[in-house]
Design a protein around this motif. Structure first.
Motif, PDB file in Angstrom:
ATOM      1  N   HIS A  35      64.605  15.979  65.231  1.00 35.06           N
ATOM      2  CA  HIS A  35      64.182  15.359  66.493  1.00 35.06           C
ATOM      3  C   HIS A  35      63.370  14.078  66.242  1.00 35.06           C
ATOM      4  O   HIS A  35      63.591  13.062  66.904  1.00 35.06           O
ATOM      5  N   TYR A  36      62.415  14.164  65.313  1.00 35.94           N
ATOM      6  CA  TYR A  36      61.523  13.033  65.048  1.00 35.94           C
ATOM      7  C   TYR A  36      61.857  12.330  63.729  1.00 35.94           C
ATOM      8  O   TYR A  36      60.987  11.706  63.124  1.00 35.94           O
ATOM      9  N   GLY A  37      63.107  12.423  63.280  1.00 33.06           N
ATOM     10  CA  GLY A  37      63.524  11.864  61.998  1.00 33.06           C
ATOM     11  C   GLY A  37      63.138  10.402  61.797  1.00 33.06           C
ATOM     12  O   GLY A  37      62.722  10.009  60.710  1.00 33.06           O
ATOM     13  N   GLN A  38      63.223   9.608  62.869  1.00 39.02           N
ATOM     14  CA  GLN A  38      62.949   8.168  62.737  1.00 39.02           C
ATOM     15  C   GLN A  38      61.456   7.877  62.541  1.00 39.02           C
ATOM     16  O   GLN A  38      61.077   6.753  62.237  1.00 39.02           O
ATOM     17  N   LEU A  39      60.614   8.917  62.681  1.00 39.07           N
ATOM     18  CA  LEU A  39      59.160   8.719  62.516  1.00 39.07           C
ATOM     19  C   LEU A  39      58.644   9.244  61.174  1.00 39.07           C
ATOM     20  O   LEU A  39      57.441   9.209  60.914  1.00 39.07           O
ATOM     21  N   ARG A  40      59.569   9.736  60.299  1.00 38.44           N
ATOM     22  CA  ARG A  40      59.095  10.474  59.118  1.00 38.44           C
ATOM     23  C   ARG A  40      58.275   9.643  58.142  1.00 38.44           C
ATOM     24  O   ARG A  40      57.537  10.206  57.339  1.00 38.44           O
ATOM     25  N   GLY A  58      50.813  15.268  60.783  1.00 35.81           N
ATOM     26  CA  GLY A  58      50.011  15.773  61.903  1.00 35.81           C
ATOM     27  C   GLY A  58      50.876  16.079  63.122  1.00 35.81           C
ATOM     28  O   GLY A  58      50.619  17.045  63.850  1.00 35.81           O
ATOM     29  N   LEU A  59      51.899  15.264  63.346  1.00 36.15           N
ATOM     30  CA  LEU A  59      52.820  15.472  64.469  1.00 36.15           C
ATOM     31  C   LEU A  59      53.579  16.795  64.297  1.00 36.15           C
ATOM     32  O   LEU A  59      53.712  17.573  65.252  1.00 36.15           O
ATOM     33  N   LEU A  60      54.040  17.079  63.054  1.00 35.59           N
ATOM     34  CA  LEU A  60      54.734  18.344  62.788  1.00 35.59           C
ATOM     35  C   LEU A  60      53.800  19.531  63.019  1.00 35.59           C
ATOM     36  O   LEU A  60      54.194  20.544  63.616  1.00 35.59           O
ATOM     37  N   GLN A  61      52.571  19.393  62.562  1.00 33.81           N
ATOM     38  CA  GLN A  61      51.584  20.463  62.714  1.00 33.81           C
ATOM     39  C   GLN A  61      51.308  20.730  64.202  1.00 33.81           C
ATOM     40  O   GLN A  61      51.286  21.880  64.656  1.00 33.81           O
ATOM     41  N   TYR A  62      51.127  19.651  64.950  1.00 32.21           N
ATOM     42  CA  TYR A  62      50.895  19.720  66.406  1.00 32.21           C
ATOM     43  C   TYR A  62      52.061  20.407  67.110  1.00 32.21           C
ATOM     44  O   TYR A  62      51.872  21.373  67.873  1.00 32.21           O
ATOM     45  N   MET A  63      53.261  19.963  66.818  1.00 31.47           N
ATOM     46  CA  MET A  63      54.435  20.446  67.549  1.00 31.47           C
ATOM     47  C   MET A  63      54.809  21.885  67.203  1.00 31.47           C
ATOM     48  O   MET A  63      55.561  22.515  67.939  1.00 31.47           O
ATOM     49  N   HIS A  91      53.075   6.055  79.448  1.00 34.19           N
ATOM     50  CA  HIS A  91      52.987   5.438  78.110  1.00 34.19           C
ATOM     51  C   HIS A  91      52.728   6.497  77.038  1.00 34.19           C
ATOM     52  O   HIS A  91      51.984   7.451  77.274  1.00 34.19           O
ATOM     53  N   THR A  92      53.330   6.288  75.862  1.00 31.91           N
ATOM     54  CA  THR A  92      53.145   7.211  74.728  1.00 31.91           C
ATOM     55  C   THR A  92      51.665   7.486  74.459  1.00 31.91           C
ATOM     56  O   THR A  92      51.271   8.623  74.215  1.00 31.91           O
ATOM     57  N   ASN A  93      50.866   6.414  74.529  1.00 36.17           N
ATOM     58  CA  ASN A  93      49.421   6.546  74.316  1.00 36.17           C
ATOM     59  C   ASN A  93      48.733   6.794  75.669  1.00 36.17           C
ATOM     60  O   ASN A  93      48.689   5.895  76.511  1.00 36.17           O
ATOM     61  N   VAL A  95      52.238  11.852  84.048  1.00 32.69           N
ATOM     62  CA  VAL A  95      51.803  13.122  83.440  1.00 32.69           C
ATOM     63  C   VAL A  95      50.756  12.842  82.365  1.00 32.69           C
ATOM     64  O   VAL A  95      49.671  13.435  82.358  1.00 32.69           O
ATOM     65  N   ARG A  96      51.076  11.912  81.461  1.00 33.56           N
ATOM     66  CA  ARG A  96      50.111  11.622  80.388  1.00 33.56           C
ATOM     67  C   ARG A  96      48.845  10.978  80.942  1.00 33.56           C
ATOM     68  O   ARG A  96      47.736  11.265  80.481  1.00 33.56           O
ATOM     69  N   GLY A  97      48.987  10.116  81.935  1.00 30.94           N
ATOM     70  CA  GLY A  97      47.825   9.444  82.532  1.00 30.94           C
ATOM     71  C   GLY A  97      46.935  10.388  83.323  1.00 30.94           C
ATOM     72  O   GLY A  97      45.747  10.115  83.494  1.00 30.94           O
ATOM     73  N   HIS A 121      44.500  11.417  74.356  1.00 32.51           N
ATOM     74  CA  HIS A 121      44.759  10.855  73.021  1.00 32.51           C
ATOM     75  C   HIS A 121      46.226  11.012  72.625  1.00 32.51           C
ATOM     76  O   HIS A 121      46.854  12.033  72.942  1.00 32.51           O
ATOM     77  N   VAL A 122      46.740  10.010  71.909  1.00 30.40           N
ATOM     78  CA  VAL A 122      48.174   9.973  71.548  1.00 30.40           C
ATOM     79  C   VAL A 122      48.619  11.173  70.702  1.00 30.40           C
ATOM     80  O   VAL A 122      49.790  11.549  70.719  1.00 30.40           O
ATOM     81  N   SER A 123      47.683  11.791  69.996  1.00 31.87           N
ATOM     82  CA  SER A 123      48.057  12.931  69.157  1.00 31.87           C
ATOM     83  C   SER A 123      48.202  14.227  69.955  1.00 31.87           C
ATOM     84  O   SER A 123      48.625  15.244  69.402  1.00 31.87           O
ATOM     85  N   ARG A 124      47.842  14.196  71.258  1.00 31.71           N
ATOM     86  CA  ARG A 124      47.962  15.379  72.134  1.00 31.71           C
ATOM     87  C   ARG A 124      48.403  14.895  73.515  1.00 31.71           C
ATOM     88  O   ARG A 124      47.641  14.958  74.475  1.00 31.71           O
ATOM     89  N   ASN A 125      49.663  14.427  73.585  1.00 31.84           N
ATOM     90  CA  ASN A 125      50.091  13.771  74.831  1.00 31.84           C
ATOM     91  C   ASN A 125      51.017  14.617  75.709  1.00 31.84           C
ATOM     92  O   ASN A 125      51.775  14.091  76.529  1.00 31.84           O
ATOM     93  N   VAL A 126      50.937  15.921  75.548  1.00 27.28           N
ATOM     94  CA  VAL A 126      51.401  16.925  76.536  1.00 27.28           C
ATOM     95  C   VAL A 126      52.910  17.098  76.713  1.00 27.28           C
ATOM     96  O   VAL A 126      53.380  18.198  76.937  1.00 27.28           O
TER      97      VAL A 126
HETATM   98  P1  IDP Z   1      57.355   8.941  72.862  1.00 24.26           P
HETATM   99  O1  IDP Z   1      56.994  10.395  72.698  1.00 24.26           O
HETATM  100  O2  IDP Z   1      56.629   8.332  74.038  1.00 24.26           O
HETATM  101  O3  IDP Z   1      58.842   8.689  72.911  1.00 24.26           O
HETATM  102  P2  IDP Z   1      57.269   8.001  70.058  1.00 24.26           P
HETATM  103  O4  IDP Z   1      56.836   6.637  69.600  1.00 24.26           O
HETATM  104  O5  IDP Z   1      58.712   8.368  69.906  1.00 24.26           O
HETATM  105  O6  IDP Z   1      56.782   8.132  71.582  1.00 24.26           O
HETATM  106  O7  IDP Z   1      56.364   9.049  69.290  1.00 24.26           O
HETATM  107  C1  IDP Z   1      56.682  10.404  69.316  1.00 24.26           C
HETATM  108  C2  IDP Z   1      55.407  11.226  69.369  1.00 24.26           C
HETATM  109  O8  IDP Z   1      54.665  11.043  68.177  1.00 24.26           O
HETATM  110  C3  IDP Z   1      54.438  10.824  70.486  1.00 24.26           C
HETATM  111  O9  IDP Z   1      54.783  11.360  71.751  1.00 24.26           O
HETATM  112  C4  IDP Z   1      53.144  11.398  69.939  1.00 24.26           C
HETATM  113  O10 IDP Z   1      53.100  12.830  70.142  1.00 24.26           O
HETATM  114  C5  IDP Z   1      53.280  11.135  68.456  1.00 24.26           C
HETATM  115  N1  IDP Z   1      52.625   9.874  68.079  1.00 24.26           N
HETATM  116  C6  IDP Z   1      53.112   8.617  68.265  1.00 24.26           C
HETATM  117  N2  IDP Z   1      52.243   7.704  67.803  1.00 24.26           N
HETATM  118  C7  IDP Z   1      51.188   8.390  67.293  1.00 24.26           C
HETATM  119  C8  IDP Z   1      49.955   8.008  66.649  1.00 24.26           C
HETATM  120  O11 IDP Z   1      49.648   6.832  66.469  1.00 24.26           O
HETATM  121  N3  IDP Z   1      49.123   9.027  66.286  1.00 24.26           N
HETATM  122  C9  IDP Z   1      49.417  10.338  66.467  1.00 24.26           C
HETATM  123  N4  IDP Z   1      50.564  10.737  67.059  1.00 24.26           N
HETATM  124  C10 IDP Z   1      51.442   9.786  67.470  1.00 24.26           C
END
Ligand code: IDP
Length: 161
Positions: free
Chosen positions: A59-64, A71-76, A101-103, A112-114, A119-124
């Protein structure tokens, strides 16, 4: 004209929406589903699951290579996720706007996020970001049989007439 809505191009578009572990733990599942129902989108798939590392790495391959990836893997994987497929006209673009917005610090109030996160590390919540992305993610998260086609109770076909 007298075309039905279901014949309008793009009206059968589908997207993957996933309520992340923090959303489930904070009891936000109902409120998030309510927003999509209220908007008028159609729920065609729904399940709660403990996500595997394998699913996530696809799912998140492009972010590896990102520093936050471990931290994202641990969170999810920190608890169950509620995964859904929603259908409707321009649902991919509309749900990205509804999610915000992602952040969360940059997300508009009303999203929803707003409304529910800081924080971006817990964006629901997750929402697919393109037609190709949605197709790829839906296939990854759901089996064909788990996606249901159904008509509204006000549709003539449901009267058996
Ligand atoms: P998106 O979820 O809005 O599509 P992406 O850039 O694809 O955004 O990032 C995927 C997920 O990775 C984000 O929803 C968030 O949970 C996490 N993430 C993105 N950037 C950061 C960061 O800078 N710190 C921690 N987690 C992040």
């Amino acid at each position: 004209g007298r075309r039905s809505l279901s014949s309008v191009p793009g009206v059968r578009e589908r997207t993957l929406i996933a309520i992340k572990p923090d959303g489930v733990q904070r009891r936000l599942v109902g409120q998030i589903i309510q927003r999509f129902e209220q908007r008028g989108f159609k729920l065609v798939g729904l399940k709660m699951l403990q996500v595997s590392d394998d699913l996530l790495s696809q799912h998140y391959g492009q972010l590896r290579t990102k520093p936050f990836y471990p931290g994202l893997l641990q969170y999810m994987t920190s608890g169950p996720v509620v995964a859904m497929v929603w259908e409707g006209y321009k649902v991919i673009e509309s749900s990205r706007m509804m999610v915000g917005h992602t952040n969360p610090a940059e997300a508009q109030p009303g999203t929803v996020r707003g409304d529910f996160s800081i924080h971006v590390s817990r964006n629901v919540v997750h929402a697919s970001d393109s037609v190709e992305g949605a197709q790829r993610e839906i296939q990854l998260w759901f089996k064909g049989k788990e996606l249901l086609n159904w008509e509204c109770c006000d549709h003539a076909s449901t009267f058996g007439l």
